[in-house]
Design a protein around this motif. Structure first.
Motif, PDB file in Angstrom:
ATOM      1  N   GLY A 125      -7.262   5.313  -3.509  1.00 12.54           N
ATOM      2  CA  GLY A 125      -8.460   4.494  -3.409  1.00 12.54           C
ATOM      3  C   GLY A 125      -8.334   3.121  -4.031  1.00 12.54           C
ATOM      4  N   ALA A 126      -7.147   2.764  -4.515  1.00  9.18           N
ATOM      5  CA  ALA A 126      -6.954   1.483  -5.191  1.00  9.18           C
ATOM      6  C   ALA A 126      -6.815   0.343  -4.183  1.00  9.18           C
ATOM      7  N   VAL A 127      -6.993  -0.880  -4.677  1.00  6.84           N
ATOM      8  CA  VAL A 127      -6.789  -2.089  -3.884  1.00  6.84           C
ATOM      9  C   VAL A 127      -5.663  -2.891  -4.518  1.00  6.84           C
ATOM     10  N   LEU A 128      -4.595  -3.129  -3.753  1.00  4.16           N
ATOM     11  CA  LEU A 128      -3.449  -3.909  -4.224  1.00  4.16           C
ATOM     12  C   LEU A 128      -3.327  -5.145  -3.344  1.00  4.16           C
ATOM     13  N   GLU A 129      -3.379  -6.308  -3.954  1.00  5.28           N
ATOM     14  CA  GLU A 129      -3.274  -7.550  -3.208  1.00  5.28           C
ATOM     15  C   GLU A 129      -2.364  -8.518  -3.958  1.00  5.28           C
ATOM     16  N   ARG A 130      -1.389  -9.052  -3.253  1.00  3.98           N
ATOM     17  CA  ARG A 130      -0.357  -9.915  -3.828  1.00  3.98           C
ATOM     18  C   ARG A 130       0.265  -9.234  -5.049  1.00  3.98           C
ATOM     19  N   VAL A 131       0.938  -8.135  -4.769  1.00  5.83           N
ATOM     20  CA  VAL A 131       1.592  -7.331  -5.801  1.00  5.83           C
ATOM     21  C   VAL A 131       3.064  -7.180  -5.441  1.00  5.83           C
ATOM     22  N   VAL A 132       3.943  -7.322  -6.437  1.00  7.19           N
ATOM     23  CA  VAL A 132       5.371  -7.057  -6.277  1.00  7.19           C
ATOM     24  C   VAL A 132       5.747  -5.913  -7.208  1.00  7.19           C
ATOM     25  N   ALA A 146      -5.710   4.090  -0.143  1.00  4.44           N
ATOM     26  CA  ALA A 146      -5.636   2.787  -0.814  1.00  4.44           C
ATOM     27  C   ALA A 146      -5.559   1.669   0.226  1.00  4.44           C
ATOM     28  N   ARG A 147      -5.794   0.440  -0.224  1.00  5.78           N
ATOM     29  CA  ARG A 147      -5.656  -0.733   0.643  1.00  5.78           C
ATOM     30  C   ARG A 147      -4.608  -1.661   0.024  1.00  5.78           C
ATOM     31  N   LEU A 148      -3.561  -1.914   0.792  1.00 11.80           N
ATOM     32  CA  LEU A 148      -2.464  -2.756   0.336  1.00 11.80           C
ATOM     33  C   LEU A 148      -2.363  -3.966   1.254  1.00 11.80           C
ATOM     34  N   LYS A 149      -2.419  -5.151   0.672  1.00 17.18           N
ATOM     35  CA  LYS A 149      -2.288  -6.380   1.438  1.00 17.18           C
ATOM     36  C   LYS A 149      -1.403  -7.344   0.666  1.00 17.18           C
ATOM     37  N   ASP A 150      -0.358  -7.845   1.321  1.00 18.20           N
ATOM     38  CA  ASP A 150       0.607  -8.738   0.673  1.00 18.20           C
ATOM     39  C   ASP A 150       1.249  -8.045  -0.528  1.00 18.20           C
ATOM     40  N   VAL A 151       1.913  -6.933  -0.236  1.00 23.68           N
ATOM     41  CA  VAL A 151       2.585  -6.139  -1.268  1.00 23.68           C
ATOM     42  C   VAL A 151       4.064  -6.023  -0.915  1.00 23.68           C
ATOM     43  N   VAL A 152       4.932  -6.193  -1.918  1.00 21.72           N
ATOM     44  CA  VAL A 152       6.374  -6.092  -1.722  1.00 21.72           C
ATOM     45  C   VAL A 152       6.930  -5.035  -2.669  1.00 21.72           C
ATOM     46  N   PHE A 153       7.634  -4.049  -2.109  1.00 24.38           N
ATOM     47  CA  PHE A 153       8.389  -3.080  -2.892  1.00 24.38           C
ATOM     48  C   PHE A 153       9.854  -3.498  -2.791  1.00 24.38           C
ATOM     49  N   GLU A 154      10.458  -3.818  -3.922  1.00 27.41           N
ATOM     50  CA  GLU A 154      11.781  -4.438  -3.906  1.00 27.41           C
ATOM     51  C   GLU A 154      12.730  -3.730  -4.886  1.00 27.41           C
ATOM     52  N   SER A 155      13.860  -3.265  -4.354  1.00 26.64           N
ATOM     53  CA  SER A 155      14.927  -2.676  -5.184  1.00 26.64           C
ATOM     54  C   SER A 155      14.416  -1.551  -6.070  1.00 26.64           C
ATOM     55  N   CYS A 156      13.513  -0.738  -5.548  1.00 27.90           N
ATOM     56  CA  CYS A 156      12.984   0.383  -6.313  1.00 27.90           C
ATOM     57  C   CYS A 156      13.211   1.680  -5.548  1.00 27.90           C
ATOM     58  N   VAL A 157      12.993   2.789  -6.226  1.00 26.13           N
ATOM     59  CA  VAL A 157      13.108   4.114  -5.611  1.00 26.13           C
ATOM     60  C   VAL A 157      11.723   4.751  -5.626  1.00 26.13           C
ATOM     61  N   LEU A 158      11.264   5.156  -4.452  1.00 26.41           N
ATOM     62  CA  LEU A 158       9.983   5.839  -4.321  1.00 26.41           C
ATOM     63  C   LEU A 158      10.245   7.227  -3.772  1.00 26.41           C
ATOM     64  N   VAL A 159       9.953   8.241  -4.579  1.00 29.09           N
ATOM     65  CA  VAL A 159      10.184   9.631  -4.181  1.00 29.09           C
ATOM     66  C   VAL A 159       8.859  10.259  -3.769  1.00 29.09           C
ATOM     67  N   GLU A 160       8.773  10.652  -2.515  1.00 28.96           N
ATOM     68  CA  GLU A 160       7.586  11.279  -1.934  1.00 28.96           C
ATOM     69  C   GLU A 160       6.318  10.458  -2.162  1.00 28.96           C
ATOM     70  N   PRO A 161       6.345   9.181  -1.829  1.00 28.16           N
ATOM     71  CA  PRO A 161       5.111   8.395  -1.929  1.00 28.16           C
ATOM     72  C   PRO A 161       4.127   8.831  -0.850  1.00 28.16           C
ATOM     73  N   ASP A 162       2.855   8.871  -1.198  1.00 31.55           N
ATOM     74  CA  ASP A 162       1.811   9.363  -0.302  1.00 31.55           C
ATOM     75  C   ASP A 162       0.893   8.203   0.080  1.00 31.55           C
ATOM     76  N   PHE A 163       1.021   7.761   1.340  1.00 34.74           N
ATOM     77  CA  PHE A 163       0.172   6.703   1.875  1.00 34.74           C
ATOM     78  C   PHE A 163      -0.885   7.280   2.822  1.00 34.74           C
ATOM     79  N   GLY A 164      -1.204   8.548   2.681  1.00 32.41           N
ATOM     80  CA  GLY A 164      -2.137   9.199   3.593  1.00 32.41           C
ATOM     81  C   GLY A 164      -3.478   8.478   3.661  1.00 32.41           C
ATOM     82  N   GLY A 165      -3.876   8.078   4.864  1.00 29.49           N
ATOM     83  CA  GLY A 165      -5.154   7.415   5.042  1.00 29.49           C
ATOM     84  C   GLY A 165      -5.221   6.008   4.485  1.00 29.49           C
ATOM     85  N   ALA A 166      -4.107   5.461   4.036  1.00 29.83           N
ATOM     86  CA  ALA A 166      -4.098   4.109   3.464  1.00 29.83           C
ATOM     87  C   ALA A 166      -4.032   3.056   4.566  1.00 29.83           C
ATOM     88  N   ARG A 167      -4.394   1.834   4.213  1.00 28.09           N
ATOM     89  CA  ARG A 167      -4.272   0.686   5.120  1.00 28.09           C
ATOM     90  C   ARG A 167      -3.267  -0.285   4.512  1.00 28.09           C
TER      91      ARG A 167
END
Length: 235
Positions: A125-132, A146-167
């Motif tokens: 349910g979070a809002v992420l905007e202009r996040v690296v 959650a709502r993600l706009k202008d977000v960059v995931f860079e050189s990281c490891v994400l294990v089982e991330p859940d974007f269910g129903g996210a925008r």
């Protein structure tokens, strides 16, 4: 005060519709001279402005609804820290560690997260905007609805991330390892996965419309796509 969103990378390649992929705008942060956090525990609905939290043990504390503006959190412990509905603005979070940090329904705007080591991070349910999010590893990241706009995931490891129903809009994955991503009921627009170092879709492969992948990734995803479409592949 940090700048509110400068120009980011521009999408140079074309997607299936023939239009250029819109790149994410990255935050432009210019932190002022910071005062050290005076210690003590976080307070619900607290107001923290221009502070540096260095090696602070915030485990188990309740900062629900708090506002962090022009802050730096460096090397802090966040095990079971409660930060629901918190607002983190124009801030840099470096070397955070912890399990079960609760940022549900929080707002992160113009924020850099660097070398985090987190498990079970709750951002539903979070809002992420202009996040690296740069470097580090996050296990079981919960971004449902959650709502993600202008977000960059860079050189990281994400294990089982859940974007269910996210925008997700203008979201980039650069040199990231993505393991068993859940995209169930997610809505994607201008999501660039081409530069991901590893792309594993656990659920919701049918929601990749609105994303751009590379030819190599298409080949890797062929078995999942075939299974989703009910295609039998036999030698």
């Amino acid at each position: 005060m940090g700048g509110s969103g400068g120009t980011g990378s521009s999408g140079g390649a074309s997607g299936s519709s023939g239009t250029a992929v819109k790149g994410a705008r990255r935050p432009e942060l210019r932190l002022p001279a910071l005062e050290p956090f005076g210690g003590g525990e976080l307070e619900p609905d607290g107001d923290y402005d221009g502070l540096e939290f260095r090696e602070a043990d915030l485990a188990g504390q309740d900062g629900g609804g708090a506002r962090f503006m022009d802050c730096a959190l460096t090397g802090c412990a966040l095990d079971e820290t409660r930060l629901q509905h918190a607002r983190v603005l124009d801030s840099v979070l470096t070397g955070l560690r912890g399990v079960g940090t609760n940022l549900a329904d929080a707002t992160l705007r113009d924020v850099e997260v660097v070398d985090a080591r987190l498990g079970g991070l709750q951002l539903h349910g979070a809002v992420l905007e202009r996040v690296v999010v740069r470097g580090g590893k996050i296990d079981y990241l919960n971004l449902r609805a959650a709502r993600l706009k202008d977000v960059v995931f860079e050189s990281c490891v994400l294990v089982e991330p859940d974007f269910g129903g996210a925008r997700l809009e203008r979201v980039e994955f650069v040199d990231c390892v993505l393991k068993q991503v859940d995209l169930t009921a997610a809505v994607l627009k201008d999501v660039d996965l081409r530069a991901a170092a590893e792309l594993g879709i656990g659920r919701g492969v049918d929601r990749l419309a609105g994303a751009v992948i590379s030819p190599g990734q298409l080949i890797d995803l062929a078995p999942v796509l075939a299974a989703e479409m009910g295609i039998r592949v036999e030698g």
